[in-house]
Motif scaffolding. Structure first.
Motif, PDB file in Angstrom:
ATOM      1  N   ILE A  17       0.922  -1.109  -0.068  1.00 45.36           N
ATOM      2  CA  ILE A  17      -0.127  -0.013   0.020  1.00 45.36           C
ATOM      3  C   ILE A  17       0.828   1.303  -0.101  1.00 45.36           C
ATOM      4  N   ASP A  18       2.096   1.217   0.759  1.00 46.94           N
ATOM      5  CA  ASP A  18       2.769   2.351   0.605  1.00 46.94           C
ATOM      6  C   ASP A  18       3.462   2.576  -0.503  1.00 46.94           C
ATOM      7  N   HIS A  19       3.704   1.539  -1.383  1.00 50.56           N
ATOM      8  CA  HIS A  19       4.282   1.736  -2.642  1.00 50.56           C
ATOM      9  C   HIS A  19       3.332   2.223  -3.656  1.00 50.56           C
ATOM     10  N   MET A  20       2.115   1.636  -3.493  1.00 53.73           N
ATOM     11  CA  MET A  20       0.940   2.161  -4.456  1.00 53.73           C
ATOM     12  C   MET A  20       0.510   3.678  -4.169  1.00 53.73           C
ATOM     13  N   ALA A  21       0.644   4.035  -2.959  1.00 53.54           N
ATOM     14  CA  ALA A  21       0.389   5.404  -2.883  1.00 53.54           C
ATOM     15  C   ALA A  21       1.538   6.345  -3.336  1.00 53.54           C
ATOM     16  N   SER A  22       2.761   5.850  -3.207  1.00 52.25           N
ATOM     17  CA  SER A  22       3.814   6.500  -3.764  1.00 52.25           C
ATOM     18  C   SER A  22       3.902   6.606  -4.948  1.00 52.25           C
ATOM     19  N   SER A  23       3.575   5.624  -5.953  1.00 55.58           N
ATOM     20  CA  SER A  23       3.590   5.536  -7.192  1.00 55.58           C
ATOM     21  C   SER A  23       2.429   6.514  -7.678  1.00 55.58           C
ATOM     22  N   LEU A  24       1.379   6.804  -6.917  1.00 50.21           N
ATOM     23  CA  LEU A  24       0.190   7.359  -7.527  1.00 50.21           C
ATOM     24  C   LEU A  24       0.389   8.847  -7.018  1.00 50.21           C
ATOM     25  N   GLY A  25       1.611   9.092  -6.267  1.00 43.81           N
ATOM     26  CA  GLY A  25       1.810  10.536  -5.893  1.00 43.81           C
ATOM     27  C   GLY A  25       0.952  10.902  -4.460  1.00 43.81           C
ATOM     28  N   TYR A  26       0.651  10.048  -3.841  1.00 45.15           N
ATOM     29  CA  TYR A  26      -0.051  10.430  -2.735  1.00 45.15           C
ATOM     30  C   TYR A  26       0.400   9.818  -1.267  1.00 45.15           C
TER      31      TYR A  26
END
Length: 287
Positions: free
Chosen positions: A201-210
């Motif tokens: 979830i950390d990587h997903m949020a970071s990849s989406l810029g959030y």
């Protein structure tokens, strides 16, 4: 036809069998002064873009003077005519298409039977797209592949129509989601398409810029569960679907993003109240 033009060239699709959208033919020409087509009707969509010169396009009872950069669309079953100017006859490029998805595609970029005209500015780029469509039908001995290529170029052309016409789109089609909705929709899409991966979830949020905390809070407010809980739900729902087939438990586990089949079984039991094997037997017994 060619005798009525100073120059005329066209390419034709030999395998027009795509039900959603298929290009039938495409061409380019400069008709003689006063050259006229119609009044008549077609059973396909026909797009013309004026490269230079001018003429008149008649659609039903509406008459439009069209010049350089203007594009007009003829809809199936609509009575039309068009005529080159006597002093400055137009040069135009055209493409004909048909398919179940075409009307909705046009509607989404603001082209309808009531609004069949748009104006384009970057004519070099537009002309190149028309040429790509036409040349698709002159490259190989594989008509089916040519048809697929032409459809791809056609979609890019319609995309340019949408960009040129964006100011006249209806509020519903032009309205962008607010920032929060966009963030949540992106996260949902990510999870729905990548659930079989080892998602962080950390990587997903970071990849989406959030920021994770911000995304998780907004996600829970809108969906009613955290991203991690939603990911588990997507995985378990997919596992239930796969357990109705012939995959082994290990294969189901791997297919829904679990490297450890025992851990998968534990999570599945927590979710459904049954082990994967028990759930499969339940499905097969019909009880």
């Amino acid at each position: 036809m060619a005798s009525e033009h100073y120059h005329f060239t066209a390419g034709f699709n030999l395998a027009p069998d795509e039900p959603d959208l298929t290009v039938l033919f495409s061409g380019e020409g400069k008709p003689v002064p006063g050259h006229k087509m119609g009044p008549s009707v077609h059973d396909y969509y026909l797009i013309h873009t004026v490269m230079d010169g001018k003429g008149v396009f008649q659609s039903g009872s509406n008459s439009h003077v069209c010049g350089t950069g203007d594009t007009f669309v003829i809809f199936p079953g609509a009575l039309f005519s068009y005529q080159a100017d006597m002093e400055q006859p137009w040069t135009y490029v055209w493409v004909a298409l048909q398919g179940e998805a075409v009307q909705q595609l046009f509607k989404e970029v603001g082209i309808t039977p009531d609004k069949p005209l748009i104006h384009l500015d970057n004519l070099i780029e537009i002309h190149n797209l028309y040429e790509h469509i036409r040349f698709s039908f002159q490259q190989s001995a594989y008509p089916r592949l040519e048809s697929l290529e032409a459809s791809g170029w056609l979609r890019l052309l319609v995309h340019k129509f949408g960009l040129a016409n964006i100011g006249s789109l209806t509020p519903k089609s032009a309205q962008l989601p607010d920032v929060i909705d966009r963030q949540i929709n992106q996260a949902i899409r990510w999870i729905s398409l990548q659930f079989h991966q080892q998602i962080s979830i950390d990587h997903m949020a970071s990849s989406l810029g959030y920021h994770r905390a911000h995304l998780s809070k907004a996600f829970k407010q809108k969906i009613g569960m955290s991203p991690k809980q939603y990911l588990l739900k997507v995985r378990m729902d997919k596992a239930k679907e796969l357990l109705g087939g012939t995959l082994t438990i290990d294969q189901v586990s791997s297919s829904v993003g679990f490297n450890d089949a025992l851990y998968f079984s534990k999570q599945f039991r927590k979710w459904s109240g049954m082990s994967p094997s028990e759930y499969r037997n339940h499905l097969r017994s019909g009880t």
